[in-house]
Each structure stands twice: as C-alpha cells, then as structure tokens.
Write a protein that holds these residues in place. Structure first.
Motif, PDB file in Angstrom:
ATOM      1  N   GLY A   1      -4.088 -27.955  -5.485  1.00 24.96           N
ATOM      2  CA  GLY A   1      -3.856 -29.310  -4.764  1.00 24.96           C
ATOM      3  C   GLY A   1      -3.652 -28.978  -3.339  1.00 24.96           C
ATOM      4  O   GLY A   1      -3.683 -29.800  -2.393  1.00 24.96           O
ATOM      5  N   TRP A   2      -3.555 -27.273  -2.968  1.00 25.84           N
ATOM      6  CA  TRP A   2      -3.114 -27.219  -1.606  1.00 25.84           C
ATOM      7  C   TRP A   2      -4.297 -27.410  -0.659  1.00 25.84           C
ATOM      8  O   TRP A   2      -5.416 -27.206  -1.147  1.00 25.84           O
ATOM      9  N   ILE A   3      -4.143 -27.893   0.525  1.00 32.41           N
ATOM     10  CA  ILE A   3      -5.157 -27.987   1.322  1.00 32.41           C
ATOM     11  C   ILE A   3      -5.316 -26.768   2.257  1.00 32.41           C
ATOM     12  O   ILE A   3      -4.484 -26.136   2.674  1.00 32.41           O
ATOM     13  N   PHE A   4      -6.591 -26.420   2.635  1.00 26.22           N
ATOM     14  CA  PHE A   4      -7.021 -25.181   3.434  1.00 26.22           C
ATOM     15  C   PHE A   4      -8.088 -25.311   4.093  1.00 26.22           C
ATOM     16  O   PHE A   4      -9.075 -26.152   3.838  1.00 26.22           O
ATOM     17  N   LEU A   5      -8.121 -24.538   5.537  1.00 26.78           N
ATOM     18  CA  LEU A   5      -9.352 -24.529   6.156  1.00 26.78           C
ATOM     19  C   LEU A   5     -10.157 -23.366   5.907  1.00 26.78           C
ATOM     20  O   LEU A   5      -9.701 -22.339   5.950  1.00 26.78           O
ATOM     21  N   ASP A   6     -11.440 -23.486   5.287  1.00 25.51           N
ATOM     22  CA  ASP A   6     -12.254 -22.277   4.844  1.00 25.51           C
ATOM     23  C   ASP A   6     -12.922 -21.772   6.124  1.00 25.51           C
ATOM     24  O   ASP A   6     -13.913 -22.404   6.918  1.00 25.51           O
TER      25      ASP A   6
ATOM     26  N   ARG B   1     -15.407 -20.361   0.190  1.00 22.84           N
ATOM     27  CA  ARG B   1     -13.958 -19.998  -0.154  1.00 22.84           C
ATOM     28  C   ARG B   1     -13.763 -21.183  -1.126  1.00 22.84           C
ATOM     29  O   ARG B   1     -13.949 -22.383  -0.842  1.00 22.84           O
ATOM     30  N   ARG B   2     -12.996 -20.952  -2.392  1.00 18.05           N
ATOM     31  CA  ARG B   2     -12.714 -22.060  -3.403  1.00 18.05           C
ATOM     32  C   ARG B   2     -10.962 -22.342  -3.526  1.00 18.05           C
ATOM     33  O   ARG B   2     -10.731 -23.417  -3.553  1.00 18.05           O
ATOM     34  N   TRP B   3     -10.462 -21.165  -3.383  1.00 18.34           N
ATOM     35  CA  TRP B   3      -9.282 -21.416  -3.944  1.00 18.34           C
ATOM     36  C   TRP B   3      -8.258 -21.223  -2.671  1.00 18.34           C
ATOM     37  O   TRP B   3      -8.692 -20.590  -1.695  1.00 18.34           O
ATOM     38  N   CYS B   4      -7.187 -21.796  -2.621  1.00 21.39           N
ATOM     39  CA  CYS B   4      -6.194 -21.606  -1.562  1.00 21.39           C
ATOM     40  C   CYS B   4      -5.836 -20.068  -1.419  1.00 21.39           C
ATOM     41  O   CYS B   4      -5.601 -19.501  -0.393  1.00 21.39           O
ATOM     42  N   ASN B   5      -5.729 -19.379  -2.494  1.00 16.61           N
ATOM     43  CA  ASN B   5      -5.325 -17.806  -2.851  1.00 16.61           C
ATOM     44  C   ASN B   5      -6.162 -17.496  -3.906  1.00 16.61           C
ATOM     45  O   ASN B   5      -5.888 -17.861  -5.231  1.00 16.61           O
TER      46      ASN B   5
END
Length: 210
Positions: A170-175, A182-186
């Motif tokens: 559920g982490w939010i990230f900027l692709d 990009r699908r995952w935070c990491n």
C-alpha cells in the motif's frame, strides 16, 4: 523492507517527499507491523533523512518537543492524522477513482494544503526571489507544511497515471520509469514477496487438482 525497522533503515521508495512521508508505516495494506513515527524524535530523524529543515531548526524542534512532551504528542498525532488523509487521497488517485473520495476527506486534505502553503514566503536574493518558509522556530508542525507543499506540487505538476499504490503493502510511489510500467514500491522486497505468494498459490491449486 528491513527486519530491523527504524528511520535509519526506512527505504525511500516514494519518489517524492509527500510519498516518503506517507510511507512511514510498514504497510497500509494488511497488517501494519511497524510505526516509524513512534515519537516526535523519530519525526525529527525522518526530517534529517529526507533533507528538510536545517540542522539548527531540527535541533530546536527536538529540544522543544523534549521540554513540552504533551504539545509534542498532540502535534505528532495531528501529523499522523494528515498522513492518513494523504494516503487515502493519493490511493484514490492511484486507483483512478478520486471522485469516490468523501467530502470530509477532501475538506481535510484541502485544509492541510491551504495551511501548508500559507507558510510560504519569498525573499529577494540577488536578482531573483527565493522561496522560504515563515513559521515559529518551535512550530512542531513545521515538517508537515513542507510535506503539504510537496503534495500540492505532485498534483499540480505530475501526470496522475504515474501516481501508484503498491499492491503488496500500500505504499504510494511516483512511477518515473519511461514506460510507466513500475508496479511495486520495491521490486526486491514487495515484488519478490508477491511473486512467491502467487507461486505458492499456483502450486497449491495444482496439488489440489491432481
């Protein structure tokens, strides 16, 4: 994500200050195994990690929090409440459903944005005007104002399709990848865990169907 969870080991996978702030919990999905902002001192550490506020400002906030624990606890609770508002708003944007946000959430989000931007000041520096901040040296909410400016910038300047929520934690990230795939935070942590779960489930179905 590291087994030893603290501000020092907290990954910065958000790609933007406001997202790294949202991601100061172990997970928004499933079981949240750790709260990185356990006390105001942790917040000051986080500010140092992401490079906001000067060393002097952080020291003053730390000292004020130590001598006014009740005030610091109240400020931290407010900061965490706004963090939750930010998560829900950006999660809705990531899902392509901002219209489903409640009026209450939007009001809280807009109030925090307005308050944050109200602290911005410009001063002459050479031949230009330089942005700065106007708040009391002991304003324990000062880090939040900078975070809200980041949230404003993301919504005003970035393509919303690049705002994503990790399906695992559920982490939010900027692709920021060229193909926006990009699908995952990491991919090493959440990506590997999710792939392992799918592999296990696939094998289990195969065994049950045999």
């Amino acid at each position: 994500m590291s087994k030893e969870r603290n501000i020092t080991t907290l990954p910065l996978d958000g790609g933007a200050l406001c997202f790294d702030f949202i991601n100061t919990v172990h997970a928004w999905r499933g079981v949240n195994l750790h709260e990185y902002l356990g006390d105001y001192g942790s917040l000051v550490q986080w500010c140092a990690k992401v490079g906001i506020l000067s060393t002097k400002q952080r020291k003053l906030l730390q000292q004020h929090a130590a001598s006014h624990p009740g005030e610091a606890a109240k400020a931290l609770e407010k900061i965490k409440q706004v963090r939750a508002v930010l998560y829900h708003c950006f999660a809705a944007v990531a899902a392509g459903r901002p219209q489903q946000l409640s009026e209450t959430l939007l009001q809280q989000f807009n109030a925090a944005i307005t308050k944050g931007l109200s602290h911005i000041r410009f001063a002459a520096k050479g031949t230009t005007l330089e942005q700065g901040w106007s708040h009391a040296p002991t304003d324990l909410l000062a880090p939040l104002w900078i975070v809200m400016k980041s949230a404003y910038d993301i919504l005003a300047q970035e393509d919303s399709v690049r705002i994503k929520e990790c399906p695992a934690c559920g982490w939010i990230f900027l692709d920021q990848t060229k193909n926006n795939k990009r699908r995952w935070c990491n991919p090493v942590s959440c990506g590997s865990i999710e792939k392992s779960k799918k592999y296990y489930q696939k094998k289990k179905r195969e065994m049950e169907g045999a």
